[in-house]
Write a protein that holds these residues in place. Structure first.
Motif, PDB file in Angstrom:
ATOM      1  N   LYS A  32      -1.656  50.615  43.435  1.00  0.00           N
ATOM      2  CA  LYS A  32      -1.223  50.839  44.816  1.00  0.00           C
ATOM      3  C   LYS A  32       0.065  51.653  44.917  1.00  0.00           C
ATOM      4  O   LYS A  32       0.367  52.180  45.980  1.00  0.00           O
ATOM      5  N   PHE A  33       0.835  51.742  43.836  1.00  0.00           N
ATOM      6  CA  PHE A  33       2.139  52.395  43.883  1.00  0.00           C
ATOM      7  C   PHE A  33       2.205  53.530  42.878  1.00  0.00           C
ATOM      8  O   PHE A  33       1.620  53.469  41.801  1.00  0.00           O
ATOM      9  N   ASN A  34       2.949  54.546  43.229  1.00  0.00           N
ATOM     10  CA  ASN A  34       3.218  55.652  42.320  1.00  0.00           C
ATOM     11  C   ASN A  34       4.142  55.147  41.213  1.00  0.00           C
ATOM     12  O   ASN A  34       5.068  54.383  41.473  1.00  0.00           O
ATOM     13  N   THR A  35       3.928  55.601  39.995  1.00  0.00           N
ATOM     14  CA  THR A  35       4.733  55.118  38.868  1.00  0.00           C
ATOM     15  C   THR A  35       6.210  55.474  39.001  1.00  0.00           C
ATOM     16  O   THR A  35       7.051  54.819  38.405  1.00  0.00           O
ATOM     17  N   GLU A  36       6.532  56.494  39.783  1.00  0.00           N
ATOM     18  CA  GLU A  36       7.928  56.890  39.947  1.00  0.00           C
ATOM     19  C   GLU A  36       8.734  55.888  40.767  1.00  0.00           C
ATOM     20  O   GLU A  36       9.959  55.881  40.703  1.00  0.00           O
ATOM     21  N   VAL A  37       8.075  55.054  41.561  1.00  0.00           N
ATOM     22  CA  VAL A  37       8.801  54.092  42.394  1.00  0.00           C
ATOM     23  C   VAL A  37       8.853  52.697  41.776  1.00  0.00           C
ATOM     24  O   VAL A  37       9.413  51.790  42.374  1.00  0.00           O
ATOM     25  N   TYR A  38       8.295  52.504  40.596  1.00  0.00           N
ATOM     26  CA  TYR A  38       8.353  51.196  39.942  1.00  0.00           C
ATOM     27  C   TYR A  38       9.790  50.687  39.772  1.00  0.00           C
ATOM     28  O   TYR A  38      10.060  49.522  40.056  1.00  0.00           O
ATOM     29  N   PRO A  39      10.738  51.511  39.313  1.00  0.00           N
ATOM     30  CA  PRO A  39      12.114  51.003  39.181  1.00  0.00           C
ATOM     31  C   PRO A  39      12.721  50.587  40.514  1.00  0.00           C
ATOM     32  O   PRO A  39      13.431  49.580  40.597  1.00  0.00           O
ATOM     33  N   ASP A  40      12.432  51.348  41.567  1.00  0.00           N
ATOM     34  CA  ASP A  40      12.962  50.997  42.887  1.00  0.00           C
ATOM     35  C   ASP A  40      12.380  49.677  43.391  1.00  0.00           C
ATOM     36  O   ASP A  40      13.093  48.849  43.952  1.00  0.00           O
ATOM     37  N   ILE A  41      11.085  49.507  43.194  1.00  0.00           N
ATOM     38  CA  ILE A  41      10.440  48.260  43.609  1.00  0.00           C
ATOM     39  C   ILE A  41      11.001  47.098  42.805  1.00  0.00           C
ATOM     40  O   ILE A  41      11.243  46.009  43.345  1.00  0.00           O
ATOM     41  N   ALA A  42      11.214  47.316  41.509  1.00  0.00           N
ATOM     42  CA  ALA A  42      11.765  46.261  40.663  1.00  0.00           C
ATOM     43  C   ALA A  42      13.150  45.836  41.133  1.00  0.00           C
ATOM     44  O   ALA A  42      13.439  44.638  41.248  1.00  0.00           O
ATOM     45  N   VAL A  43      13.996  46.804  41.431  1.00  0.00           N
ATOM     46  CA  VAL A  43      15.351  46.488  41.890  1.00  0.00           C
ATOM     47  C   VAL A  43      15.309  45.739  43.216  1.00  0.00           C
ATOM     48  O   VAL A  43      16.034  44.763  43.420  1.00  0.00           O
ATOM     49  N   LEU A  44      14.440  46.166  44.120  1.00  0.00           N
ATOM     50  CA  LEU A  44      14.314  45.504  45.413  1.00  0.00           C
ATOM     51  C   LEU A  44      13.897  44.043  45.260  1.00  0.00           C
ATOM     52  O   LEU A  44      14.530  43.140  45.809  1.00  0.00           O
ATOM     53  N   PHE A  45      12.841  43.809  44.496  1.00  0.00           N
ATOM     54  CA  PHE A  45      12.367  42.434  44.314  1.00  0.00           C
ATOM     55  C   PHE A  45      13.373  41.580  43.553  1.00  0.00           C
ATOM     56  O   PHE A  45      13.564  40.400  43.869  1.00  0.00           O
ATOM     57  N   LEU A  46      14.014  42.142  42.538  1.00  0.00           N
ATOM     58  CA  LEU A  46      15.015  41.378  41.793  1.00  0.00           C
ATOM     59  C   LEU A  46      16.204  41.032  42.678  1.00  0.00           C
ATOM     60  O   LEU A  46      16.743  39.926  42.599  1.00  0.00           O
ATOM     61  N   PHE A  47      16.622  41.953  43.537  1.00  0.00           N
ATOM     62  CA  PHE A  47      17.721  41.681  44.460  1.00  0.00           C
ATOM     63  C   PHE A  47      17.347  40.555  45.431  1.00  0.00           C
ATOM     64  O   PHE A  47      18.129  39.620  45.634  1.00  0.00           O
ATOM     65  N   ILE A  48      16.161  40.642  46.017  1.00  0.00           N
ATOM     66  CA  ILE A  48      15.718  39.591  46.932  1.00  0.00           C
ATOM     67  C   ILE A  48      15.638  38.251  46.213  1.00  0.00           C
ATOM     68  O   ILE A  48      16.050  37.216  46.746  1.00  0.00           O
ATOM     69  N   GLY A  49      15.130  38.251  44.997  1.00  0.00           N
ATOM     70  CA  GLY A  49      15.009  37.013  44.230  1.00  0.00           C
ATOM     71  C   GLY A  49      16.346  36.401  43.874  1.00  0.00           C
ATOM     72  O   GLY A  49      16.530  35.186  43.973  1.00  0.00           O
ATOM     73  N   VAL A  50      17.295  37.224  43.471  1.00  0.00           N
ATOM     74  CA  VAL A  50      18.624  36.710  43.100  1.00  0.00           C
ATOM     75  C   VAL A  50      19.360  36.178  44.327  1.00  0.00           C
ATOM     76  O   VAL A  50      19.960  35.097  44.278  1.00  0.00           O
TER      77      VAL A  50
END
Length: 104
Positions: A32-50
């Motif tokens: 569903k996502f372009n591989t170039e946005v994986y780091p951005d998605i990771a940072v977003l989810f990790l920030f929300i989780g923390v």
């Protein structure tokens, strides 16, 4: 010398999810996502989780036993758990580390 060859092998890991033994749900999520946005998605989810985990810990430490609400505790713990899990998944995917299964 061995460490250098290990790094070269790690760098050659393919980022094409269709060639790896991933579960169907993981393949669907990665598609569903372009591989170039994986780091951005990771940072977003990790920030929300923390943030959610910090809020949960602060809530548990400051509220008295009589005023605790189980719904708030469950909601914040589930939010942090799911967010941190998805953040780790996309972080591994952006680094080329896929955690799949072998069909057993």
């Amino acid at each position: 010398r061995r460490a250098a060859s290990g790094r070269n092998q790690a760098a050659m890991v393919s980022s094409d999810a269709s060639q790896l033994p991933l579960s169907p749900a993981a393949k669907l999520l990665l598609a569903k996502f372009n591989t170039e946005v994986y780091p951005d998605i990771a940072v977003l989810f990790l920030f929300i989780g923390v943030v959610s985990a910090i809020w949960f810990i602060a809530y548990e430490m400051t509220i008295s036993n009589e005023k605790r609400q189980v719904g708030k505790e469950i909601l914040s713990s589930c939010l942090s758990s799911v967010s941190l899990g998805l953040g780790a998944f996309f972080l591994f995917a952006s680094a080329g580390i896929y955690v799949g299964h072998d069909g057993r």
